[in-house]
Scaffold this active site. Structure first.
Site, PDB file in Angstrom:
ATOM      1  N   GLU A 177      -2.646   6.512  -8.693  1.00  0.00           N
ATOM      2  CA  GLU A 177      -2.330   7.947  -8.625  1.00  0.00           C
ATOM      3  C   GLU A 177      -1.329   8.409  -9.663  1.00  0.00           C
ATOM      4  OE1 GLU A 177      -1.445   9.133  -4.621  1.00  0.00           O
ATOM      5  OE2 GLU A 177      -3.580   9.332  -4.179  1.00  0.00           O
ATOM      6  N   GLU A 200      -1.063   1.699  -5.238  1.00  0.00           N
ATOM      7  CA  GLU A 200      -0.913   3.160  -5.059  1.00  0.00           C
ATOM      8  C   GLU A 200      -2.116   3.889  -5.644  1.00  0.00           C
ATOM      9  OE1 GLU A 200      -1.036   4.177  -8.314  1.00  0.00           O
ATOM     10  OE2 GLU A 200       0.782   5.426  -8.349  1.00  0.00           O
ATOM     11  N   ASP A 213     -10.256   3.153  -3.596  1.00  0.00           N
ATOM     12  CA  ASP A 213     -10.964   1.985  -3.067  1.00  0.00           C
ATOM     13  C   ASP A 213     -12.392   1.829  -3.593  1.00  0.00           C
ATOM     14  OD1 ASP A 213      -8.673   1.830  -1.607  1.00  0.00           O
ATOM     15  OD2 ASP A 213      -9.670   1.612   0.332  1.00  0.00           O
ATOM     16  N   ASP A 223       0.832  -1.208   0.000  1.00  0.00           N
ATOM     17  CA  ASP A 223       0.000   0.000   0.000  1.00  0.00           C
ATOM     18  C   ASP A 223       0.872   1.267   0.000  1.00  0.00           C
ATOM     19  OD1 ASP A 223      -2.423   1.344   0.062  1.00  0.00           O
ATOM     20  OD2 ASP A 223      -3.236   0.144   1.695  1.00  0.00           O
TER      21      ASP A 223
HETATM   22  C1  GAL Z   1      -6.144   1.198   1.367  1.00  0.00           C
HETATM   23  C2  GAL Z   1      -6.247   0.147   0.290  1.00  0.00           C
HETATM   24  C3  GAL Z   1      -7.306  -0.836   0.703  1.00  0.00           C
HETATM   25  C4  GAL Z   1      -6.911  -1.464   2.019  1.00  0.00           C
HETATM   26  C5  GAL Z   1      -6.698  -0.381   3.057  1.00  0.00           C
HETATM   27  C6  GAL Z   1      -6.144  -0.934   4.368  1.00  0.00           C
HETATM   28  O1  GAL Z   1      -5.161   2.116   1.041  1.00  0.00           O
HETATM   29  O2  GAL Z   1      -6.564   0.753  -0.934  1.00  0.00           O
HETATM   30  O3  GAL Z   1      -7.469  -1.828  -0.302  1.00  0.00           O
HETATM   31  O4  GAL Z   1      -5.728  -2.217   1.848  1.00  0.00           O
HETATM   32  O5  GAL Z   1      -5.794   0.598   2.594  1.00  0.00           O
HETATM   33  O6  GAL Z   1      -5.941   0.049   5.311  1.00  0.00           O
END
Ligand code: GAL
Length: 411
Positions: free
Chosen positions: A210, A207, A229, A174
């Site tokens: 982005e 990422e 997301d 992430d």
């Molecule tokens: C986001 C990611 C999600 C999940 C989440 C966990 O950045 O896009 O899929 O992994 O963090 O905190």
């Protein structure tokens, strides 16, 4: 935000599919965007995995931070006992929130004692014994997005070694808490560190699209998120399909566009909408990572997630991402080539009422005289010797999905 392909985009797509005519009529080599793919392939992450999109399960969409080792064990059990593992789902992936906030005195990540008392190694062993693979999550920043555990920035080699030691087969990486620096600086370090462990570890970059990762991530990982997301709603799902579409030509065996994980079974969409979600994800060669509680899924959810004919489109060895090829208001045709001189087609009604949709052969680059057999992947029926077009009444937010094969050829 949704990309609305104009009719002017059409001629290019027709050209692509014109090749396909050749295949169907003359039995020539199957079409794909091979020129570009060959170019990218030389720069693919060299770990030999991800030749088809990853299939499995991930904790985040349903459980968020409410995860523990019992859930993981029971999910691995359910993956096998339901038969989902038989149709191709293999990864059991823990997302955020599995570690203590602080590293140990040697700088190692520490599994959270209250939720993973047996440790990650034991859990990975359990998953492996079921014939499945095990995935974990980290972050190219100081803490992860939940802020409940450390990220791997500055610890890439150490953490990659830990993951390999624990038997990790998949890492989702992430992008939170990164001091505004570019993922292009931070992600290559983990990519290299994973390769250097010598263990084949599927590397999933997150990422959020982005910095247009499709243009640089094929050299670093096996998939890359193209969007922020997903949430469990029709609008969120459909928007992600559109946002992901523009990167189609960058996907292929070894590296895939990722419009985020499946919401099928989480309750925020109708069965028709979930069927559309799954069909489109399959056609666009998206990762099929289940995001619901498979221990208690209902029949409708199971029927969608286990449709082997739809899964086969996703896992087709040609590995060419299908695209939106026609749009008439909210009535859309998505299509893409498959191995064996076949083509997959979806008629997708994104409108509020039932409607008749038609795909003409010219929409998908076939000459009007081409004769094909048409397999309906949700009705599990074949119509032989079809020429010129397919029409269907499609429910609001529903779809029909077909595979067209050269007539008389068995697959
Ligand atoms: C986001 C990611 C999600 C999940 C989440 C966990 O950045 O896009 O899929 O992994 O963090 O905190």
């Amino acid at each position: 935000m949704a990309m609305a392909p104009s009719v002017f985009a059409f001629p290019r797509l027709v050209c692509i599919f014109l090749f396909f005519i050749a295949i169907v009529t003359a039995g020539a080599a199957p079409v794909s965007n091979l020129g570009q793919r060959e170019e990218i392939k030389r720069k693919l992450m060299d770990n030999g995995i991800g030749l088809t999109p990853q299939m499995g399960w991930n904790t985040w969409n349903h459980f968020h931070c409410d995860v523990d080792e019992k859930l993981i064990r029971e999910t691995a059990d359910a993956m096998v006992s339901t038969g989902l593992s038989k149709v191709g789902y293999e990864y059991i992936n823990i997302d955020d929130c599995w570690a203590e906030l602080n590293r140990d005195s040697m700088g190692n990540l520490v599994p959270k004692a209250s939720t993973f008392p047996s440790g990650i190694r034991a859990l990975a062993d359990y998953v492996h014994k079921k014939g499945l693979k095990f995935g974990l999550y980290s972050n190219a920043g100081t803490t992860t997005c939940s802020q409940s555990m450390p990220g791997s920035l500055g610890y890439e080699e150490q953490d990659a070694k830990t993951f390999a030691l624990w038997g990790v087969d998949y890492l989702k990486y992430d992008n939170c808490d990164n001091s505004g620096t570019s993922p292009r600086e931070r992600f290559p370090k983990m990519s290299k560190a994973l390769l250097e462990t010598g263990r084949p570890i599927f590397f999933s970059l997150c990422e959020w699209g982005e910095e247009d990762p499709a243009t640089w991530a094929p050299g670093l990982g096996n998939s890359w998120r193209t969007t922020d997301d997903i949430v469990d709603s029709w609008g969120s799902m459909a928007t992600r399909a559109d946002l992901n579409d523009k990167w189609a030509s960058y996907a292929g065996p070894g590296g895939w566009n990722d419009p985020d994980m499946l919401e099928v079974g989480n309750g925020g969409m109708t069965t028709e909408e979930y069927r559309s979600h799954f069909s489109i994800w399959a056609l666009i060669k998206a990762p099929l990572l289940i995001g619901c509680d498979i221990r208690s899924m209902d029949n409708a959810t199971f029927e969608i997630l286990s449709n082997k004919e739809v899964i086969d489109v996703n896992q087709d060895k040609l590995g060419v991402q299908g695209k939106k090829v026609k749009k008439d208001g909210e009535l859309e045709v998505w299509a893409g080539p498959l191995s064996g001189n076949r083509v997959a087609v979806i008629l997708w009604n994104r409108g509020p009422i039932k409607a008749e949709l038609t795909v003409f052969w010219s929409d998908i680059g076939l000459s009007s005289s081409t004769i094909v057999d048409v397999r309906n992947l949700w009705k599990h029926k074949t119509e032989t010797s079809v020429q010129g077009k397919i029409s269907a009444e499609v429910e609001s937010h529903g779809c029909e999905m077909y595979v067209l094969s050269p007539s008389g050829v068995r697959h």
